[in-house]
Design a protein around this motif. Structure first.
Motif, PDB file in Angstrom:
ATOM      1  N   ASP A 107       0.807  -1.221   0.000  1.00  0.00           N
ATOM      2  CA  ASP A 107       0.000   0.000   0.000  1.00  0.00           C
ATOM      3  C   ASP A 107       0.839   1.269   0.000  1.00  0.00           C
ATOM      4  N   GLY A 108       2.157   1.116  -0.201  1.00  0.00           N
ATOM      5  CA  GLY A 108       3.032   2.283  -0.271  1.00  0.00           C
ATOM      6  C   GLY A 108       3.527   2.774   1.064  1.00  0.00           C
ATOM      7  N   ARG A 109       3.256   2.033   2.146  1.00  0.00           N
ATOM      8  CA  ARG A 109       3.665   2.458   3.484  1.00  0.00           C
ATOM      9  C   ARG A 109       4.547   1.404   4.141  1.00  0.00           C
ATOM     10  N   LYS A 110       5.621   1.853   4.760  1.00  0.00           N
ATOM     11  CA  LYS A 110       6.515   0.936   5.451  1.00  0.00           C
ATOM     12  C   LYS A 110       5.928   0.553   6.808  1.00  0.00           C
ATOM     13  N   GLU A 111       6.378  -0.609   7.284  1.00  0.00           N
ATOM     14  CA  GLU A 111       5.918  -1.123   8.566  1.00  0.00           C
ATOM     15  C   GLU A 111       7.049  -1.119   9.589  1.00  0.00           C
ATOM     16  N   ILE A 112       6.695  -0.949  10.855  1.00  0.00           N
ATOM     17  CA  ILE A 112       7.637  -1.091  11.966  1.00  0.00           C
ATOM     18  C   ILE A 112       7.119  -2.204  12.863  1.00  0.00           C
ATOM     19  N   ALA A 113       7.877  -3.279  13.007  1.00  0.00           N
ATOM     20  CA  ALA A 113       7.513  -4.376  13.905  1.00  0.00           C
ATOM     21  C   ALA A 113       8.341  -4.257  15.173  1.00  0.00           C
ATOM     22  N   VAL A 114       7.689  -4.429  16.336  1.00  0.00           N
ATOM     23  CA  VAL A 114       8.402  -4.361  17.614  1.00  0.00           C
ATOM     24  C   VAL A 114       8.049  -5.579  18.450  1.00  0.00           C
ATOM     25  N   THR A 115       9.019  -6.090  19.188  1.00  0.00           N
ATOM     26  CA  THR A 115       8.769  -7.163  20.137  1.00  0.00           C
ATOM     27  C   THR A 115       8.185  -6.570  21.409  1.00  0.00           C
ATOM     28  N   ASN A 116       7.392  -7.375  22.093  1.00  0.00           N
ATOM     29  CA  ASN A 116       6.642  -6.885  23.242  1.00  0.00           C
ATOM     30  C   ASN A 116       6.513  -8.031  24.231  1.00  0.00           C
ATOM     31  N   TYR A 117       7.042  -7.868  25.450  1.00  0.00           N
ATOM     32  CA  TYR A 117       7.015  -8.941  26.437  1.00  0.00           C
ATOM     33  C   TYR A 117       5.646  -9.124  27.087  1.00  0.00           C
ATOM     34  N   ASN A 118       4.672  -8.289  26.763  1.00  0.00           N
ATOM     35  CA  ASN A 118       3.364  -8.373  27.404  1.00  0.00           C
ATOM     36  C   ASN A 118       2.629  -9.648  27.023  1.00  0.00           C
ATOM     37  N   GLY A 119       1.792 -10.149  27.962  1.00  0.00           N
ATOM     38  CA  GLY A 119       0.922 -11.280  27.667  1.00  0.00           C
ATOM     39  C   GLY A 119       1.655 -12.520  27.225  1.00  0.00           C
ATOM     40  N   ASN A 120       2.787 -12.823  27.825  1.00  0.00           N
ATOM     41  CA  ASN A 120       3.636 -13.959  27.462  1.00  0.00           C
ATOM     42  C   ASN A 120       4.328 -13.796  26.119  1.00  0.00           C
ATOM     43  N   GLY A 121       4.235 -12.581  25.537  1.00  0.00           N
ATOM     44  CA  GLY A 121       5.008 -12.300  24.347  1.00  0.00           C
ATOM     45  C   GLY A 121       4.189 -12.125  23.092  1.00  0.00           C
ATOM     46  N   VAL A 122       4.229 -10.930  22.515  1.00  0.00           N
ATOM     47  CA  VAL A 122       3.550 -10.651  21.251  1.00  0.00           C
ATOM     48  C   VAL A 122       4.438  -9.752  20.411  1.00  0.00           C
ATOM     49  N   VAL A 123       4.008  -9.562  19.167  1.00  0.00           N
ATOM     50  CA  VAL A 123       4.640  -8.595  18.273  1.00  0.00           C
ATOM     51  C   VAL A 123       3.569  -7.602  17.828  1.00  0.00           C
ATOM     52  N   ASN A 124       3.895  -6.329  17.902  1.00  0.00           N
ATOM     53  CA  ASN A 124       3.016  -5.273  17.404  1.00  0.00           C
ATOM     54  C   ASN A 124       3.584  -4.733  16.097  1.00  0.00           C
ATOM     55  N   ILE A 125       2.718  -4.525  15.105  1.00  0.00           N
ATOM     56  CA  ILE A 125       3.147  -3.930  13.846  1.00  0.00           C
ATOM     57  C   ILE A 125       2.450  -2.589  13.668  1.00  0.00           C
ATOM     58  N   PHE A 126       3.256  -1.575  13.427  1.00  0.00           N
ATOM     59  CA  PHE A 126       2.772  -0.229  13.150  1.00  0.00           C
ATOM     60  C   PHE A 126       3.069   0.088  11.689  1.00  0.00           C
TER      61      PHE A 126
END
Length: 611
Positions: free
Chosen positions: A61-80
């Motif tokens: 869609d023409g937009r870059k993504e930022i993925a971050v690791t997150n220790y919450n809830g036994n571990g997730v990844v958030n993508i912005f």
């Protein structure tokens, strides 16, 4: 003047920033808030971002993504997703593990395409699950990677799957036309610690493994590799680099054993060869007696454009005070030098200790953020040395004199663990203990994530306190003592990410970046309610977004589509429902639900029709 780009992933809502058409959203804290405080349901518990990565427009869609690791809830990844020069939007969160997880995982996240089907993937490791692969659904602009893994590299392929990985790579390392995942796995026991190269068999779809599987092209078990100095330390990285500038890339194996390094050649399809043991040059202990490690792994880069890549390893020293403090070790090969061996001639110590304060250094990246035409290697550490550059001046890269270190960004001087306000008969004094948090696995690849033509560096942060203890001391003349009142307040600078960015000249400038979260999309209660025959539904969008708005009955069956995947402008809008279904027929009295869907998130309210 240097400033920071304050990219504040914070959990409690504390301030408002203006967006287009007077829509206002909140910045959000990245730590649990104090009891009784408002908490954000999506990012609540984002205690520590150990790693981040940037995707080059995975969903087209023409937009870059930022993925971050997150220790919450036994571990997730958030993508912005970057949605403007000063805004990013949360577009996807991986499912929270119902079992397993924790143990400070995930530690690393990357984008790739392991099954080679042309659809990008988000890949990360969760303790006791293994390596999780979430594949994009192929719909342009969807940012949808599924609600369950597409595939899992679990205990069937990785013995002792309980553990963690600090660093992974995905590339076609052996030139066979298919990608491989390189992974140094710190498993549950020394006997299951291992180094892997893994490829896919078949392919998978979003949330569906189909009939796919994996092939382990190479496995090196830690306890079987004593000859290479590997059995004595934890696996940390497998870093690909074209050391000799020809053929397939080589792999540098690194483990925590006096900062041990071992070269591996990839000589053909599925063919991996560790270094030659006949001449005693099969590995090299960079620490020379000090048990050092590149704690977060390292990276390959060709600093002098000679066609031969180097590998850069920052030095974690723990409590050791010695000659390797503040050193970035560069591993390189000269033209004609055999990559089947390694010795001291392949190691160059780039000294940034005069800037780093002789402390451990962690992250790695490259670029030219001061825009002076000289390439730099970046590393990170604690305040007041958050980002340091080693600038290559030209000439022989193996000559330490051809490298100049400088401070790029110190960090913030007013982030406190404790503050004491002392009132001595109207003479006020303030004493604070500065928080020495560190920037961890930074992202810098001569990058410009927001497309404004200015190089930037993304800084994930660890070890920032969520609160500040405040002591108010007032001198009591009668008792000749201080009366002390102690309170605990939310730390207003509990950063999750920051970005520093080059200005139009050679300096560094900063800007606040707005974080757009699902709660910034508003779905109002319909009015009137109950209603007959029509009702109005209000909704508010923080940015221009494709949305759907649909009405459902109590059984979840769609009754009426009011908006169907249409791009709507930011701001407040309203739409009227006249009580008919999609066929234009009046529906009966009863309870109905209306749902606003935006990206991978939705909001629902209830309404009642009375005829």
């Amino acid at each position: 003047m240097r400033k920071t780009i304050l990219l504040s992933l914070m959990l409690a809502i504390c301030a408002v920033l203006a967006l287009a058409q007077s829509v206002r959203v909140s910045t959000a804290y990245n730590y649990p808030t104090l009891p009784g405080s408002s908490q954000d349901s999506i990012l609540n518990g984002l205690k520590s971002i150990r790693g981040c990565n940037v995707g080059n427009d995975i969903d087209g869609d023409g937009r870059k993504e930022i993925a971050v690791t997150n220790y919450n809830g036994n571990g997730v990844v958030n993508i912005f997703e970057v949605v403007g020069n000063d805004s990013i939007q949360l577009v996807w969160t991986s499912p929270i593990p119902t079992t397993g997880g924790g143990v400070s995982t995930p530690r690393y996240v990357l984008f790739g395409d392991l099954d080679n089907d042309g659809r990008g993937e988000v890949i990360f490791q969760i303790n006791s699950w293994g390596i999780l692969i979430f594949e994009w659904d192929g719909v342009v602009g969807s940012d949808n990677y599924g609600t369950q893994p597409s595939q899992v590299i679990g205990s069937t392929f990785l013995a002792g799957v309980t553990g963690n990985t600090e660093y992974m790579e995905l590339l076609d390392i052996d030139g066979d036309g298919a990608n491989e995942l390189l992974c140094a796995y710190n498993a549950s026991t020394n006997a299951t610690d291992a180094y892997y190269s893994i490829s896919a068999v078949g392919d998978w779809n979003t949330g569906d493994p189909g009939f796919s599987s994996f092939t382990v092209e190479y496995v090196g078990i830690r306890t079987n590799l004593a000859t290479y100095g590997i059995s004595g330390g934890t696996p940390y990285a497998m870093i690909s680099a074209n050391f000799d500038g020809v053929g397939n890339k080589e792999v540098l194996i690194h483990n925590w054993n006096i900062k041990n390094v071992v070269p591996m050649r990839v000589t053909g399809a599925d063919t991996y060869q560790l270094s030659d043991t006949s001449n005693g040059k099969q590995n090299y202990f960079i620490g020379q007696g000090d048990d050092l490690v590149a704690l977060f792994g390292g990276m390959a880069y060709d600093i002098d454009n000679d066609g031969r890549e180097e590998v850069y390893l920052p030095t974690y020293v723990g409590t050791i005070i010695g000659p390797n403090n503040g050193k970035i070790h560069m591993i390189s090969y000269e033209a004609g030098q055999s990559t089947a061996e390694i010795d001291s001639s392949n190691i160059t110590a780039i000294d940034v200790s005069n800037i780093s304060g002789n402390t451990s250094i962690f992250g790695y990246g490259y670029g030219d953020i001061d825009n002076n035409g000289m390439k730099e290697i970046y590393t990170s550490t604690s305040y007041p040395y958050n980002i340091i550059a080693a600038e290559f001046q030209g000439g022989d890269k193996r000559n330490p004199a051809n490298w100049v270190s400088r401070l790029v960004y110190a960090g913030e001087s007013d982030i406190y663990t404790t503050v004491s306000y002392i009132d001595s008969l109207s003479l006020l004094d303030t004493v604070g203990s500065v928080q020495t948090a560190f920037a961890s696995k930074l992202y810098a690849r001569a990058s410009d994530i927001d497309g404004d033509g200015l190089e930037d560096i993304v800084l994930p942060y660890q070890a920032l306190n969520d609160s500040t203890t405040v002591h108010n001391l007032t001198w009591n003349v009668g008792s000749s003592m201080y009366d002390t009142v102690t309170t605990v307040i939310a730390n207003p600078k509990r950063w999750g990410l920051r970005i520093i960015e080059r200005d139009m000249g050679t300096g560094v400038r900063g800007k606040d970046v707005t974080i757009i979260l699902p709660e910034h999309y508003k779905l109002g209660q319909n009015y009137p309610n109950p209603f007959n025959p029509t009702t109005t539904i209000n909704y508010t969008l923080p940015i221009a977004t494709k949305i759907s708005l649909k009405v459902y009955d109590v059984l979840g069956k769609e009754v009426k589509t009011l908006i169907n995947g249409e791009l709507k402008e930011s701001g407040e809008s309203a739409i009227t429902w006249n009580g008919t279904n999609n066929q234009g027929v009046q529906v009966v009295s009863g309870t109905y639900f209306y749902t606003l869907t935006f990206g991978n998130f939705s909001k629902t309210n209830k309404m009642m029709l009375l005829r």
